[in-house]
Scaffold this active site. Structure first.
Site, short mmCIF file in Angstrom:
data_model
loop_
_atom_site.label_atom_id
_atom_site.label_comp_id
_atom_site.label_asym_id
_atom_site.label_seq_id
_atom_site.Cartn_x
_atom_site.Cartn_y
_atom_site.Cartn_z
N LYS A 30 0.85 -1.20 0.00
CA LYS A 30 0.00 0.00 0.00
C LYS A 30 0.88 1.24 0.00
O LYS A 30 1.91 1.28 0.70
CB LYS A 30 -0.90 -0.05 1.25
N SER A 53 -9.80 2.07 2.78
CA SER A 53 -8.89 2.78 1.90
C SER A 53 -7.98 1.86 1.09
O SER A 53 -7.50 2.25 0.03
CB SER A 53 -8.01 3.73 2.72
N SER A 79 -9.81 -0.48 6.84
CA SER A 79 -9.24 -0.38 5.49
C SER A 79 -8.56 -1.62 4.95
O SER A 79 -8.19 -1.65 3.78
CB SER A 79 -8.25 0.78 5.45
N1 GLN Z 1 -12.86 4.32 6.08
C1 GLN Z 1 -12.29 4.72 7.32
C2 GLN Z 1 -11.90 6.15 7.26
O1 GLN Z 1 -12.15 6.75 6.28
C3 GLN Z 1 -11.15 3.83 7.68
C4 GLN Z 1 -9.92 4.15 6.93
C5 GLN Z 1 -8.77 3.24 7.27
O2 GLN Z 1 -8.94 2.21 7.93
N2 GLN Z 1 -7.59 3.63 6.88
O3 GLN Z 1 -11.35 6.71 8.14
#
Ligand code: GLN
Length: 494
Positions: free
Chosen positions: A79, A154, A178
Site C-alpha cells: 500500500k 482505503s 481499510s
Molecule cells: N474508512 C475509514 C476512514 O475513512 C477507515 C480508513 C482506514 O482504515 N484507513 O477513516
C-alpha cells in the site's frame, strides 16, 4: 488457469521443490498487472526491471543452497502509505507526489528480509481516508468482480491487486476497516493485526492510536504466512508489543472449532444491512456450528456509538499528524516565488495538496481539539471508546471470538456515495470497534450476494490473532467444500 491463481503457500512450496523460479512467477505477475492495471488502476507505481532483479536475486540465493522462508520469491504489493526507498510513497495525495522516502518502513524491511519481491505500490484513498479509494488523487481503483464498482477502501488497491491475481499477497493498513472492508467486497481475506503486533514505523501516520498493518490474501493460510512475517517487536514503534508472534499458520490448520465459543454481535444486523449480506452471514454461522463451535448471541450495546466516536477521534489525530505537510519538509511546495512569506506558502500548499476529504477532516479534527470544545467532543469520544473496550472485555469473558458481517453492503458503484460522506462512513460500521479496542480482527469471504462478494468478520482479544485464523481457516474449508472450490472461481471476468 495459469500459475497466478495458485496460493502463495503453494507457489512457495513449488519454488522450494525447484518446480518454479521466482523470475517465472514474477513475470506472470507483471503480465497480469500490464493486462489489468489500465482498467483497475490498482498499482500507482510498479517497476518490471526492478521486480525481476529482486526475483533473480532470490533465485540465485536458492540455487546457492541457502535456506529460505516460505514466502521467499513471492511477489507482493505494498500500500502506498508505507515508506519504500525504491518507489515513491505518495499516500495517493498530490501533497507527496513523487516523494521517495530516505528509509524503508519496518514492514517493508521485513518483506525484504523474507525474500519477497516488491512489485510496486498500491492505490488507496488519500492518506487512507475513505472506504472506496475514490479520494485518491490518482483516480479510483476498480473492483475486479465488476469494474463499475469500488474495491472498498482505503486499501482498495491492495485488495483488488490480490483479487485480480496481479499478486498473491499485498500489505494493507487498517485504521477503521481499510484492510477488512476491501477484503469483504473483493472476496479476499484481510486481517488487522492486534494493535502493536506489527510495527507502524515508516507507515505514514493517519490516526496513530488506531493505525495497524496487516495482510491481504486470497486464502487464510497465505494471510497467516504474511502476517507472521510482518509481525514482531520493533522498538522504533512506541506502541509495539514485546511479545512472541502467535502461531497463525498452525491456527489455520485447526481441524474444527470444537470447544470454541463464538458470539454473534446482536447489534450488527437488521436495518441498513443488505439482505444478501445477512443471508450469507447466517449460512456461515451455521457452518461454524457444524464445525463444532458453540454459537451464542452477545450484546455489545456501545458498538453502535463507535462510528460517531471514531469520526471525532480519527479526524483529531489526523489533523495533528497531517500538520507536518506544510510545504517546508516534504513533497509539494506551492507559491514559493520569493514574494510570499512562509505562512502564505504553507496555506497555498495545503490548499492545493489536500483533497476535499482531507480538508473536511482537518477542519473537524482541529475544531474537536480546540480549547472549550475539547471536553465536549474529543473527551466524550474517548469515553465512548472506553465503553466499547468494556463491551469487548465483557463479551470475551463469555466467548472466545465475536463475529459479524464485515460490512453492511456489497461493493457500491463508483460515484454512488461520494456526494454523501455519511453514507461512505457507514461502510465501516462493523469494523471500527476493533480499532477502538486495538484487538485482532479479520474478514473472510462468506459468499456472493447478487454476484458480489460478502465477508464475515472475526474479532478476538489483543494478541489472540490465532483465534481469528482458526475460525477463518475452518470457515474457508467448509465453504470451499460447499462451493466445490474457492470463491474466485465464480468471478465472471475469469
Ligand atoms: N474508512 C475509514 C476512514 O475513512 C477507515 C480508513 C482506514 O482504515 N484507513 O477513516
Amino acid at each position: 488457469m495459469s500459475i497466478i491463481t495458485k496460493s502463495a503457500a503453494e507457489l512457495g512450496r513449488m519454488m522450494a521443490a525447484g518446480e518454479l523460479t521466482s523470475e517465472e512467477l514474477t513475470r506472470a505477475s507483471l503480465e497480469q498487472i500490464e493486462k489489468l492495471n489500465p482498467t483497475l488502476n490498482v498499482f500507482l507505481a510498479y517497476d518490471a526491471e526492478h521486480a525481476l532483479a529482486q526475483a533473480r536475486a532470490v533465485d540465485a540465493r536458492r540455487a546457492a543452497g541457502e535456506e529460505l522462508g516460505p514466502l521467499a520469491g513471492i511477489p507482493v504489493g505494498v500500500k502506498d502509505n508505507y515508506c519504500t526507498t525504491d518507489f515513491p510513497t505518495t499516500c495517493a495525495s498530490r501533497m507527496l507526489e513523487g516523494w521517495v522516502p530516505p528509509y524503508d518502513a519496518a514492514v517493508v524491511e521485513r518483506l525484504r528480509a523474507a525474500g519477497m519481491v516488491i512489485v510496486g505500490k498500491t492505490n488507496l484513498d488519500e492518506f487512507a481516508m475513505g472506504s472506496s479509494t475514490e479520494t485518491s488523487a490518482f483516480g479510483p481503483s476498480r473492483n475486479p468482480w465488476d469494474a463499475e464498482r469500488v474495491p472498498g477502501g482505503s486499501g482498495g488497491g491492495s485488495a483488488a491487486a490480490v483479487a485480480s491475481f496481479m499478486v498473491p499477497l499485498a500489505v494493507g493498513s487498517d485504521t477503521g476497516g481499510s484492510i477488512r472492508q476491501p477484503g469483504a467486497v473483493t472476496g479476499t481475506v484481510g486481517v488487522k493485526a492486534t494493535y502493536g503486533g506489527s510495527s507502524r514505523y515508516g507507515l505514514v501516520a493517519m490516526a496513530s492510536s488506531l493505525d495497524q498493518p496487516g495482510p491481504c490474501a486470497r486464502t487464510a493460510e497465505d494471510a497467516a504466512l504474511l502476517q507472521e512475517i510482518i509481525s514482531g517487536y520493533d522498538p522504533r514503534d512506541s506502541a509495539s508489543l514485546n511479545q512472541p508472534v502467535p502461531d497463525l499458520v498452525g491456527a489455520v490448520q485447526a481441524a474444527d472449532l470444537a470447544g470454541m465459543k463464538v458470539g454473534v454481535v446482536k447489534e450488527f444486523a437488521g436495518d441498513g444491512y443488505d439482505q444478501g449480506v445477512l443471508d450469507r452471514f447466517n449460512e456461515a454461522v451455521e457452518l461454524l456450528r457444524q464445525a463444532g463451535a458453540e454459537i451464542v448471541e452477545v450484546s455489545c450495546p456501545h458498538f453502535t456509538y463507535a462510528l460517531p466516536a471514531y469520526y471525532l477521534i480519527q479526524p483529531a489525530e489526523l489533523s495533528s499528524n497531517l500538520a507536518r505537510f506544510d510545504g517546508m519538509r516534504y513533497g509539494l511546495r506551492e507559491g514559493d516565488d520569493g514574494t510570499r512569506g512562509a505562512e502564505e506558502v504553507m496555506n497555498l500548499t495545503r490548499e492545493k495538496g489536500f483533497g476535499r476529504e482531507g480538508k473536511r477532516r482537518i477542519i473537524i479534527g482541529t475544531y474537536a481539539l480546540s480549547a472549550g470544545y475539547y471536553d465536549a467532543y474529543y473527551g466524550s469520544a474517548q469515553k465512548v471508546r472506553h465503553l466499547i473496550q468494556q463491551d469487548f472485555e465483557k463479551a470475551f469473558e463469555q466467548v472466545d471470538v465475536l463475529i459479524s458481517p464485515t460490512t453492511p453492503s456489497t461493493a457500491f458503484k463508483v460515484g454512488e456515495r461520494t456526494a454523501d460522506p455519511m453514507s461512505m462512513y457507514l461502510a465501516d460500521l462493523c469494523t471500527i470497534p476493533s480499532n477502538m479496542a486495538g484487538n485482532a480482527s479479520g474478514s473472510f469471504p462468506s459468499g456472493l450476494a447478487d454476484g458480489l462478494p460478502t465477508g464475515l468478520q472475526v474479532m478476538a482479544p489483543p494478541m489472540e490473532d490465532a483465534r481469528v485464523y482458526r475460525v477463518g481457516g475452518v470457515l474457508e474449508r467448509a465453504l470451499e467444500a460447499k462451493w466445490g472450490g474457492p470463491l474466485w472461481r465464480k468471478m465472471e471476468a475469469l
